[in-house]
Scaffold this motif. Structure first.
Motif, PDB file in Angstrom:
ATOM      1  N   GLU A   1      35.392 -64.125  -5.095  1.00 43.70           N
ATOM      2  CA  GLU A   1      34.620 -62.926  -4.763  1.00 43.70           C
ATOM      3  C   GLU A   1      35.534 -61.793  -4.305  1.00 43.70           C
ATOM      4  O   GLU A   1      35.382 -60.634  -4.722  1.00 43.70           O
ATOM      5  CB  GLU A   1      33.602 -63.242  -3.668  1.00 43.70           C
TER       6      GLU A   1
ATOM      7  N   ASP B   1      30.142 -56.890  -9.319  1.00 43.68           N
ATOM      8  CA  ASP B   1      30.200 -58.302  -9.714  1.00 43.68           C
ATOM      9  C   ASP B   1      28.838 -58.730 -10.266  1.00 43.68           C
ATOM     10  O   ASP B   1      28.085 -59.446  -9.608  1.00 43.68           O
ATOM     11  CB  ASP B   1      30.577 -59.142  -8.486  1.00 43.68           C
TER      12      ASP B   1
ATOM     13  N   ASP C   1      27.877 -60.951 -12.267  1.00 47.95           N
ATOM     14  CA  ASP C   1      27.628 -62.391 -12.344  1.00 47.95           C
ATOM     15  C   ASP C   1      27.158 -62.952 -11.002  1.00 47.95           C
ATOM     16  O   ASP C   1      26.557 -64.021 -10.950  1.00 47.95           O
ATOM     17  CB  ASP C   1      28.896 -63.127 -12.778  1.00 47.95           C
ATOM     18  N   ARG C   2      27.431 -62.214  -9.924  1.00 48.17           N
ATOM     19  CA  ARG C   2      27.074 -62.684  -8.582  1.00 48.17           C
ATOM     20  C   ARG C   2      25.841 -61.970  -8.032  1.00 48.17           C
ATOM     21  O   ARG C   2      25.017 -62.580  -7.350  1.00 48.17           O
ATOM     22  CB  ARG C   2      28.261 -62.457  -7.623  1.00 48.17           C
TER      23      ARG C   2
ATOM     24  N   ASP D   1      22.411 -59.542  -8.636  1.00 50.92           N
ATOM     25  CA  ASP D   1      21.432 -58.986  -9.576  1.00 50.92           C
ATOM     26  C   ASP D   1      21.447 -57.460  -9.524  1.00 50.92           C
ATOM     27  O   ASP D   1      21.380 -56.786 -10.545  1.00 50.92           O
ATOM     28  CB  ASP D   1      20.026 -59.504  -9.259  1.00 50.92           C
TER      29      ASP D   1
END
Length: 312
Positions: free
Chosen positions: A47, A115, A117-118, A120
């Motif tokens: 992250e 990010d 993918d992390r 919404d």
């Protein structure tokens, strides 16, 4: 506007790894503490790296577009945003919400998801790769934006606070809050675990968990309102606020009839504190910026004249 006249503020946040290192001094100490609690420290590292890359990429684009200033979220409450500046927020959603309430009325925000993918990213319509195109449209005056209605709490001692998602009115910690609540001609004393007052933007967040309990103790009309809100929420630009009381306690001293309602334009929800100490009003989940709400103070909660604008 000439590039030399463009002022851009980039709002960023610390990652979970950076917060741990600040607390425990070194990465290895941070690793030990995270793994001791059963957390995946590798995810912290991933992250942090993804966010660092996003920051570098966004800064490179913005520096070529105007005079750039980077601002950490911890400085938001005390920072005076230039009214003509473009404000760029590098997610998450909570960072966008916390930024909006410190801006000038109608100042536009460009929110980027660092990010996808992390996160919404309900409030993060753009990715890093979209930034050059979005900026081109903005400088040319072709941008589109969506209005975000905010709420304001005003205390009788002159303190005020804005909310983008919601207000919490209650006690610090887990003690019961005691207060008088008035909405229109309805008035009663209550003891509860606090009151949530939500905007349209916040109506699909914390409010949803409170509505489930509130509708069980309200009349048929309010039960219908709760069911509708649970199913659909409210639009961001809705000129309505919704309040819900958490776990109201029925007794001789405290009543439970004013537990759910809607505040229309021109109306206010009034709450008078009966808490000698520990009372608080905070917004958008940030208790550190909250207002002390001690006995005798009355809060009036309604619509804010300030509005947020989010580029879409």
């Amino acid at each position: 506007m000439d590039e030399s006249d463009r002022k851009i503020i980039l709002v960023t946040r610390k990652t979970r790894l950076q917060e741990l290192v600040l607390r425990y001094n070194t990465v290895e100490q941070a690793r030990f503490q995270a793994e001791h609690l059963g957390m995946d420290f590798g995810d912290f590292l991933v992250e942090d790296e993804v966010y660092a890359v996003a920051v570098r990429q966004v800064e490179a684009v913005l520096q070529a577009q105007g005079r750039l200033q980077r601002l950490d979220r911890t400085f938001l409450p005390n920072f005076l945003f230039p009214p003509t500046a473009l404000v760029v927020v590098l997610g998450q959603d909570g960072l966008v919400a916390n930024t909006l309430k410190y801006l000038q009325d109608g100042q536009k925000v460009l929110a980027i998801n660092p990010d996808p993918d992390r996160w919404d990213g309900v409030l993060l319509p753009f990715g890093v790769s979209d930034l050059p195109t979005v900026l081109g449209d903005f400088w040319a005056g072709r941008e589109k934006s969506r209005e975000v209605v905010m709420a304001m709490a005003s205390l009788t001692d002159g303190q005020t606070l804005l909310a983008v998602n919601d207000f919490f009115v209650g006690m610090r910690g887990h003690a019961s809050a005691r207060y008088e609540i008035t909405h229109g001609d309805r008035h009663e004393r209550q003891s509860s675990s606090g009151i949530i007052v939500s905007t349209g933007l916040g109506s699909t967040g914390w409010l949803r968990s409170v509505l489930t309990g509130a509708k069980a103790t309200s009349g048929a009309k309010m039960q219908s309102t709760a069911e509708t809100l649970l199913a659909m929420g409210l639009p961001w630009e809705a000129k309505r606020l919704v309040y819900a009381v958490r776990e109201p306690f029925p007794g001789r001293w405290s009543k439970t009839s004013v537990v759910l309602g809607e505040i229309e334009a021109g109306e206010h929800l009034r709450i008078r504190s009966l808490m000698p100490e520990g009372g608080v009003i905070f917004s958008d989940g940030v208790e550190a910026d909250g207002l002390d709400f001690r006995s005798g103070l009355e809060a009036s909660i309604g619509f804010a004249t300030t509005r947020g604008l989010l580029l879409t």
